[in-house]
Write an enzyme that holds these catalytic residues in place. Structure first.
Site, PDB file in Angstrom:
ATOM      1  N   THR A   1       2.408 -67.705  11.303  1.00 43.51           N
ATOM      2  CA  THR A   1       2.196 -66.531  12.153  1.00 43.51           C
ATOM      3  C   THR A   1       2.396 -66.870  13.618  1.00 43.51           C
ATOM      4  O   THR A   1       2.097 -67.982  14.037  1.00 43.51           O
ATOM      5  CB  THR A   1       0.781 -65.930  11.965  1.00 43.51           C
ATOM      6  OG1 THR A   1       0.674 -64.746  12.771  1.00 43.51           O
ATOM      7  CG2 THR A   1      -0.331 -66.890  12.363  1.00 43.51           C
TER       8      THR A   1
ATOM      9  N   LYS B 190      -4.755 -63.749  14.765  1.00 43.25           N
ATOM     10  CA  LYS B 190      -4.759 -63.753  13.295  1.00 43.25           C
ATOM     11  C   LYS B 190      -5.131 -65.150  12.792  1.00 43.25           C
ATOM     12  O   LYS B 190      -5.947 -65.317  11.885  1.00 43.25           O
ATOM     13  CB  LYS B 190      -3.348 -63.373  12.814  1.00 43.25           C
ATOM     14  CG  LYS B 190      -3.232 -63.068  11.356  1.00 43.25           C
ATOM     15  CD  LYS B 190      -1.775 -62.897  10.973  1.00 43.25           C
ATOM     16  CE  LYS B 190      -1.325 -61.477  10.983  1.00 43.25           C
ATOM     17  NZ  LYS B 190       0.003 -61.278  10.358  1.00 43.25           N
TER      18      LYS B 190
ATOM     19  N   GLU C   5      11.068 -60.845   8.186  1.00 42.64           N
ATOM     20  CA  GLU C   5      10.553 -59.594   7.610  1.00 42.64           C
ATOM     21  C   GLU C   5      11.680 -58.745   7.044  1.00 42.64           C
ATOM     22  O   GLU C   5      12.596 -58.368   7.765  1.00 42.64           O
ATOM     23  CB  GLU C   5       9.792 -58.795   8.671  1.00 42.64           C
ATOM     24  CG  GLU C   5       8.515 -59.493   9.108  1.00 42.64           C
ATOM     25  CD  GLU C   5       7.425 -58.525   9.551  1.00 42.64           C
ATOM     26  OE1 GLU C   5       7.502 -57.321   9.223  1.00 42.64           O
ATOM     27  OE2 GLU C   5       6.480 -58.987  10.210  1.00 42.64           O
TER      28      GLU C   5
ATOM     29  N   ASP D 209       0.593 -60.438   5.802  1.00 42.95           N
ATOM     30  CA  ASP D 209       1.242 -59.250   6.344  1.00 42.95           C
ATOM     31  C   ASP D 209       0.229 -58.110   6.276  1.00 42.95           C
ATOM     32  O   ASP D 209      -0.271 -57.792   5.194  1.00 42.95           O
ATOM     33  CB  ASP D 209       2.526 -58.906   5.591  1.00 42.95           C
ATOM     34  CG  ASP D 209       3.392 -57.979   6.442  1.00 42.95           C
ATOM     35  OD1 ASP D 209       3.798 -58.398   7.543  1.00 42.95           O
ATOM     36  OD2 ASP D 209       3.620 -56.824   6.040  1.00 42.95           O
TER      37      ASP D 209
ATOM     38  N   PHE E 167      -7.363 -57.596  18.559  1.00 44.16           N
ATOM     39  CA  PHE E 167      -5.952 -57.436  18.896  1.00 44.16           C
ATOM     40  C   PHE E 167      -5.405 -56.187  18.215  1.00 44.16           C
ATOM     41  O   PHE E 167      -6.116 -55.524  17.449  1.00 44.16           O
ATOM     42  CB  PHE E 167      -5.154 -58.677  18.469  1.00 44.16           C
ATOM     43  CG  PHE E 167      -5.092 -58.890  16.979  1.00 44.16           C
ATOM     44  CD1 PHE E 167      -6.127 -59.497  16.297  1.00 44.16           C
ATOM     45  CD2 PHE E 167      -3.976 -58.468  16.253  1.00 44.16           C
ATOM     46  CE1 PHE E 167      -6.072 -59.684  14.923  1.00 44.16           C
ATOM     47  CE2 PHE E 167      -3.907 -58.660  14.869  1.00 44.16           C
ATOM     48  CZ  PHE E 167      -4.966 -59.272  14.205  1.00 44.16           C
ATOM     49  N   GLY E 168      -4.140 -55.916  18.487  1.00 44.51           N
ATOM     50  CA  GLY E 168      -3.441 -54.826  17.790  1.00 44.51           C
ATOM     51  C   GLY E 168      -4.176 -53.497  17.886  1.00 44.51           C
ATOM     52  O   GLY E 168      -4.571 -53.055  18.964  1.00 44.51           O
TER      53      GLY E 168
ATOM     54  N   ASP F 146      -7.089 -52.766  16.900  1.00 45.23           N
ATOM     55  CA  ASP F 146      -8.555 -52.910  16.864  1.00 45.23           C
ATOM     56  C   ASP F 146      -9.320 -51.896  17.729  1.00 45.23           C
ATOM     57  O   ASP F 146     -10.363 -51.400  17.294  1.00 45.23           O
ATOM     58  CB  ASP F 146      -8.968 -54.331  17.270  1.00 45.23           C
ATOM     59  CG  ASP F 146      -8.837 -55.319  16.105  1.00 45.23           C
ATOM     60  OD1 ASP F 146      -8.571 -54.877  14.975  1.00 45.23           O
ATOM     61  OD2 ASP F 146      -9.003 -56.531  16.344  1.00 45.23           O
TER      62      ASP F 146
ATOM     63  N   LYS G 286     -16.294 -58.863  12.725  1.00 48.67           N
ATOM     64  CA  LYS G 286     -15.068 -58.258  12.183  1.00 48.67           C
ATOM     65  C   LYS G 286     -14.701 -58.953  10.872  1.00 48.67           C
ATOM     66  O   LYS G 286     -14.415 -58.307   9.867  1.00 48.67           O
ATOM     67  CB  LYS G 286     -13.920 -58.350  13.196  1.00 48.67           C
ATOM     68  CG  LYS G 286     -12.620 -57.755  12.673  1.00 48.67           C
ATOM     69  CD  LYS G 286     -11.428 -57.922  13.609  1.00 48.67           C
ATOM     70  CE  LYS G 286     -10.127 -57.529  12.904  1.00 48.67           C
ATOM     71  NZ  LYS G 286      -8.922 -57.839  13.679  1.00 48.67           N
TER      72      LYS G 286
ATOM     73  N   ARG H  84      -8.676 -58.507   6.454  1.00 47.64           N
ATOM     74  CA  ARG H  84      -8.247 -59.925   6.449  1.00 47.64           C
ATOM     75  C   ARG H  84      -9.343 -60.801   5.849  1.00 47.64           C
ATOM     76  O   ARG H  84      -9.061 -61.698   5.057  1.00 47.64           O
ATOM     77  CB  ARG H  84      -7.914 -60.352   7.886  1.00 47.64           C
ATOM     78  CG  ARG H  84      -7.482 -61.806   8.020  1.00 47.64           C
ATOM     79  CD  ARG H  84      -6.752 -62.080   9.303  1.00 47.64           C
ATOM     80  NE  ARG H  84      -5.546 -61.266   9.391  1.00 47.64           N
ATOM     81  CZ  ARG H  84      -5.445 -60.182  10.180  1.00 47.64           C
ATOM     82  NH1 ARG H  84      -6.423 -59.850  10.984  1.00 47.64           N
ATOM     83  NH2 ARG H  84      -4.342 -59.455  10.168  1.00 47.64           N
TER      84      ARG H  84
HETATM   85  P1  ITT Z   1       2.931 -62.262  12.490  1.00 45.25           P
HETATM   86  O1  ITT Z   1       3.974 -61.390  11.819  1.00 45.25           O
HETATM   87  O2  ITT Z   1       3.537 -63.311  13.363  1.00 45.25           O
HETATM   88  O3  ITT Z   1       1.926 -62.812  11.538  1.00 45.25           O
HETATM   89  P2  ITT Z   1       1.928 -59.720  13.560  1.00 45.25           P
HETATM   90  O4  ITT Z   1       0.862 -59.444  14.586  1.00 45.25           O
HETATM   91  O5  ITT Z   1       3.251 -59.030  13.747  1.00 45.25           O
HETATM   92  O6  ITT Z   1       2.088 -61.326  13.516  1.00 45.25           O
HETATM   93  P3  ITT Z   1       1.553 -58.254  11.069  1.00 45.25           P
HETATM   94  O7  ITT Z   1       3.007 -58.000  10.828  1.00 45.25           O
HETATM   95  O8  ITT Z   1       0.712 -58.641   9.915  1.00 45.25           O
HETATM   96  O9  ITT Z   1       1.356 -59.430  12.139  1.00 45.25           O
HETATM   97  O10 ITT Z   1       0.857 -57.030  11.755  1.00 45.25           O
HETATM   98  C1  ITT Z   1       1.455 -55.780  11.902  1.00 45.25           C
HETATM   99  C2  ITT Z   1       0.835 -55.043  13.064  1.00 45.25           C
HETATM  100  O11 ITT Z   1      -0.489 -54.657  12.707  1.00 45.25           O
HETATM  101  C3  ITT Z   1       0.745 -55.877  14.341  1.00 45.25           C
HETATM  102  O12 ITT Z   1       1.160 -55.079  15.417  1.00 45.25           O
HETATM  103  C4  ITT Z   1      -0.708 -56.196  14.508  1.00 45.25           C
HETATM  104  O13 ITT Z   1      -1.074 -56.121  15.859  1.00 45.25           O
HETATM  105  C5  ITT Z   1      -1.403 -55.106  13.674  1.00 45.25           C
HETATM  106  N1  ITT Z   1      -2.551 -55.713  13.000  1.00 45.25           N
HETATM  107  C6  ITT Z   1      -2.517 -56.597  11.974  1.00 45.25           C
HETATM  108  N2  ITT Z   1      -3.755 -57.000  11.663  1.00 45.25           N
HETATM  109  C7  ITT Z   1      -4.586 -56.344  12.518  1.00 45.25           C
HETATM  110  C8  ITT Z   1      -5.977 -56.345  12.736  1.00 45.25           C
HETATM  111  O14 ITT Z   1      -6.789 -57.125  12.046  1.00 45.25           O
HETATM  112  N3  ITT Z   1      -6.466 -55.562  13.694  1.00 45.25           N
HETATM  113  C9  ITT Z   1      -5.671 -54.787  14.444  1.00 45.25           C
HETATM  114  N4  ITT Z   1      -4.344 -54.729  14.319  1.00 45.25           N
HETATM  115  C10 ITT Z   1      -3.801 -55.505  13.374  1.00 45.25           C
END
Ligand code: ITT
Length: 196
Positions: free
Chosen positions: A10, A15, A39, A68, A143-144, A146, A166, A172
């Site tokens: 990753t 993560k 991907e 993923d 992140f993301g 959240d 969390k 996860r």
């Molecule tokens: P890698 O592919 O390098 O592992 P990524 O962040 O792109 O990193 P994913 O494809 O699994 O990983 O995630 C898809 C999207 O969903 C990505 O934009 C993340 O920020 C979001 N995401 C994944 N898990 C999350 C979480 O626990 N909380 C919030 N957002 C999440």
């Protein structure tokens, strides 16, 4: 090959941090490999994770796991789901809030598909946590998506929780604990040898 570590493919440091903390009580040491996951465009997280894990294994020849994850919003018929990464990079969580507008149906689920490859083993583990999309972003942790996801039974977003809070309830957390229990049951861990 004999190694004591499991590699997580990753580029996402958060993560990796979450996964390492989840696996620690099981005595499983995780190491991050910041490779881009290859991907494929697919409608399922499972297919994407497995494809990426196979590609990474062909390169590294080490026991590894690919996570993923995606956010599935009910009123958007499951969007962004497997496209979460692209959607996050383009419209972000603000875009999801805008798409939902004032919709009364704010239900959404986070899912994680974990693909583990440690030959002869190739196995998938799934975790899911459902809840609602908040009306506005709250919190600065995580992140993301959240800041806009409130898991069911909790009055706050993932971003308002500590990492361990969390992890205790997250998609996860569930997937990694399933994998860890399975590895421990098969006695791959906590022995410090994993064969591949
Ligand atoms: P890698 O592919 O390098 O592992 P990524 O962040 O792109 O990193 P994913 O494809 O699994 O990983 O995630 C898809 C999207 O969903 C990505 O934009 C993340 O920020 C979001 N995401 C994944 N898990 C999350 C979480 O626990 N909380 C919030 N957002 C999440």
């Amino acid at each position: 090959m004999v190694s004591s570590k499991l590699f997580l493919i990753t580029k996402n440091n958060y993560k990796y941090l979450e996964a390492s903390l989840i696996l620690r009580p099981y005595g499983i040491r995780l190491e991050q490999v910041p490779l881009s996951k290859e991907e494929i465009q697919a409608e399922s997280l499972e297919k994407i994770a497995l494809h990426a894990a196979r590609k990474a294994y062909a390169l590294l020849k080490r026991p590894l796991v690919v996570d993923d994850s995606g956010l599935f919003v009910e009123a958007l018929r499951g969007f962004p789901g497997p496209y979460s990464s692209y959607v996050y990079k383009t419209i972000g969580y603000e875009g999801i809030l805008a798409l939902l507008g004032n919709s009364g149906n704010r239900r959404a689920c986070f899912r994680t598909a974990l693909a583990l490859i440690s030959p002869p083993v190739e196995k998938l583990f799934i975790g899911e946590t459902c809840g609602i999309i908040s009306r506005e972003p709250m919190g600065s942790g995580g992140f993301g998506f959240d800041p806009v996801f409130i898991p069911e039974g909790h009055g706050k977003t993932y971003a308002q929780m500590t990492t361990s809070e969390k992890n205790a309830i997250s998609h996860r957390g569930k997937a990694f604990r399933l994998m860890a229990s399975w590895l421990v049951r098969r006695r791959v861990y906590p022995s410090n040898r994993i064969h591949s």
